[in-house]
Design a protein around this motif. Structure first.
Motif, PDB file in Angstrom:
ATOM      1  N   LYS A 132       0.834  -1.206   0.000  1.00  0.00           N
ATOM      2  CA  LYS A 132       0.000   0.000   0.000  1.00  0.00           C
ATOM      3  C   LYS A 132       0.867   1.253   0.000  1.00  0.00           C
ATOM      4  O   LYS A 132       0.558   2.239  -0.688  1.00  0.00           O
ATOM      5  CB  LYS A 132      -0.912   0.018   1.229  1.00  0.00           C
ATOM      6  CG  LYS A 132      -2.129  -0.881   1.146  1.00  0.00           C
ATOM      7  CD  LYS A 132      -2.977  -0.696   2.403  1.00  0.00           C
ATOM      8  CE  LYS A 132      -4.281  -1.442   2.342  1.00  0.00           C
ATOM      9  NZ  LYS A 132      -5.095  -1.231   3.577  1.00  0.00           N
ATOM     10  N   SER A 133       1.951   1.221   0.748  1.00  0.00           N
ATOM     11  CA  SER A 133       2.812   2.400   0.837  1.00  0.00           C
ATOM     12  C   SER A 133       3.464   2.732  -0.494  1.00  0.00           C
ATOM     13  O   SER A 133       3.829   3.884  -0.753  1.00  0.00           O
ATOM     14  CB  SER A 133       3.897   2.182   1.896  1.00  0.00           C
ATOM     15  OG  SER A 133       4.882   1.251   1.456  1.00  0.00           O
ATOM     16  N   ASN A 135       1.889   1.847  -3.432  1.00  0.00           N
ATOM     17  CA  ASN A 135       0.816   1.843  -4.434  1.00  0.00           C
ATOM     18  C   ASN A 135       1.101   0.846  -5.559  1.00  0.00           C
ATOM     19  O   ASN A 135       0.841   1.117  -6.734  1.00  0.00           O
ATOM     20  CB  ASN A 135       0.598   3.246  -5.026  1.00  0.00           C
ATOM     21  CG  ASN A 135       0.049   4.217  -4.001  1.00  0.00           C
ATOM     22  OD1 ASN A 135      -0.955   3.947  -3.354  1.00  0.00           O
ATOM     23  ND2 ASN A 135       0.735   5.334  -3.838  1.00  0.00           N
ATOM     24  N   SER A 136       1.635  -0.310  -5.165  1.00  0.00           N
ATOM     25  CA  SER A 136       2.029  -1.294  -6.173  1.00  0.00           C
ATOM     26  C   SER A 136       2.234  -2.646  -5.513  1.00  0.00           C
ATOM     27  O   SER A 136       2.698  -2.732  -4.375  1.00  0.00           O
ATOM     28  CB  SER A 136       3.329  -0.852  -6.851  1.00  0.00           C
ATOM     29  OG  SER A 136       3.771  -1.825  -7.773  1.00  0.00           O
ATOM     30  N   MET A 178      -5.584   0.831  -4.169  1.00  0.00           N
ATOM     31  CA  MET A 178      -4.232   1.090  -3.665  1.00  0.00           C
ATOM     32  C   MET A 178      -3.170   0.562  -4.616  1.00  0.00           C
ATOM     33  O   MET A 178      -1.979   0.531  -4.291  1.00  0.00           O
ATOM     34  CB  MET A 178      -4.027   0.461  -2.281  1.00  0.00           C
ATOM     35  CG  MET A 178      -4.878   1.072  -1.183  1.00  0.00           C
ATOM     36  SD  MET A 178      -6.525   0.366  -1.184  1.00  0.00           S
ATOM     37  CE  MET A 178      -7.119   0.943   0.411  1.00  0.00           C
ATOM     38  N   GLY A 179      -3.564   0.110  -5.807  1.00  0.00           N
ATOM     39  CA  GLY A 179      -2.602  -0.338  -6.803  1.00  0.00           C
ATOM     40  C   GLY A 179      -2.110  -1.751  -6.617  1.00  0.00           C
ATOM     41  O   GLY A 179      -1.122  -2.164  -7.245  1.00  0.00           O
TER      42      GLY A 179
END
Length: 253
Positions: A132-133, A135-136, A178-179
């Motif tokens: 999440k931090s 976004n991938s 969140m990617g």
């Protein structure tokens, strides 16, 4: 080199379908943590991988995927070594012997739930915040055709894999903004250490019975799973999430 610059963790990565996934990932350029409850097998697989694909391309990690402290230690070791994790493959799994559902022991039931289900929760708890931090990220759960078309007497194993398919979908819909993509693959029975567990005993007659349910007429191979996993974890599948892909020779038709 579809996975160049990617960093992956593969649980149960030292044998069976996990070894096939690990090998394919290495061939396609990834760096891989081979995480397995069998520490010696993980070390041997990582050593061979580094000899074949280059120093530092693989590392070994002993892990009990049903134990929170062990999974947290695995996550810390992977992040310390690689700096980031792009792919998590929840492959480690167990079954019980073919048994009427009311006769499966409570210990066997608890083991199936812990290894096949709780492990997905534990790896998510340990590594989803990191994804999440950034976004991938991609999470791949190795479920089973047993979760779609259950076989008699593999009752609670079937149920655990059905749970994994539903978990995949709920993770996918929650994490997409969140990617982070989440998919599953559904193998049919394959030439892995679990095959004899599914069959109860390995005889030509029982093998023929299993094969008669697979239209293509053969068991899954680790290479089959590696190829499917590579696609779902690559950027080629950037629009694919929440899918449980049947890699089963037509078993679920």
């Amino acid at each position: 080199m579809r996975l160049a610059e990617k960093h992956a963790i593969v649980t149960g990565g030292a044998s069976g379908f996990g070894a096939g996934i690990t090998t394919k990932f290495l061939q396609e350029g990834a760096r891989v943590m081979i995480a397995d409850i069998n520490a010696n097998a993980a070390e041997a697989a990582a050593s061979i991988a580094c000899e074949t694909y280059g120093a530092g391309r693989a590392i070994a990690q002993a892990v009990d995927v049903a134990d929170r402290a062990s999974v947290d230690q695995m996550a810390r070791a992977a992040l310390d070594h690689f700096g980031q994790i792009d792919i998590i493959v929840n492959n480690a799994g167990v079954s019980h012997l073919p048994t009427p559902l009311e006769d499966v022991s409570e210990d066997d039931f608890d083991r199936v739930v812990a290894v096949n289900m709780k492990s997905v929760y534990l790896t998510a708890r340990a590594l989803v915040p990191h994804m999440k931090s950034r976004n991938s990220g991609v999470i791949l759960n190795v479920a089973s055709t047993a979760g779609v078309s259950p076989r008699p007497n593999l009752n609670w194993y079937n149920a655990s894999k059905g749970w994994m398919i539903t978990a995949t979908r709920t993770m996918a819909v929650e994490l997409a903004p969140m990617g982070v993509r989440v998919n599953a693959i559904n193998p049919v029975a394959g030439e892995t250490p679990l095959l004899q567990t599914f069959m109860g005993e390995d005889t030509p007659e029982i093998r023929a019975k299993f094969l008669s349910t697979i239209p293509i007429g053969r068991f899954s191979t680790p290479e089959d799973m590696g190829n499917a996993a590579c696609y779902l974890c690559s950027d080629e599948a950037s629009m694919v999430t929440g899918v449980a892909l049947e890699v089963d020779g037509g078993r679920c038709i």
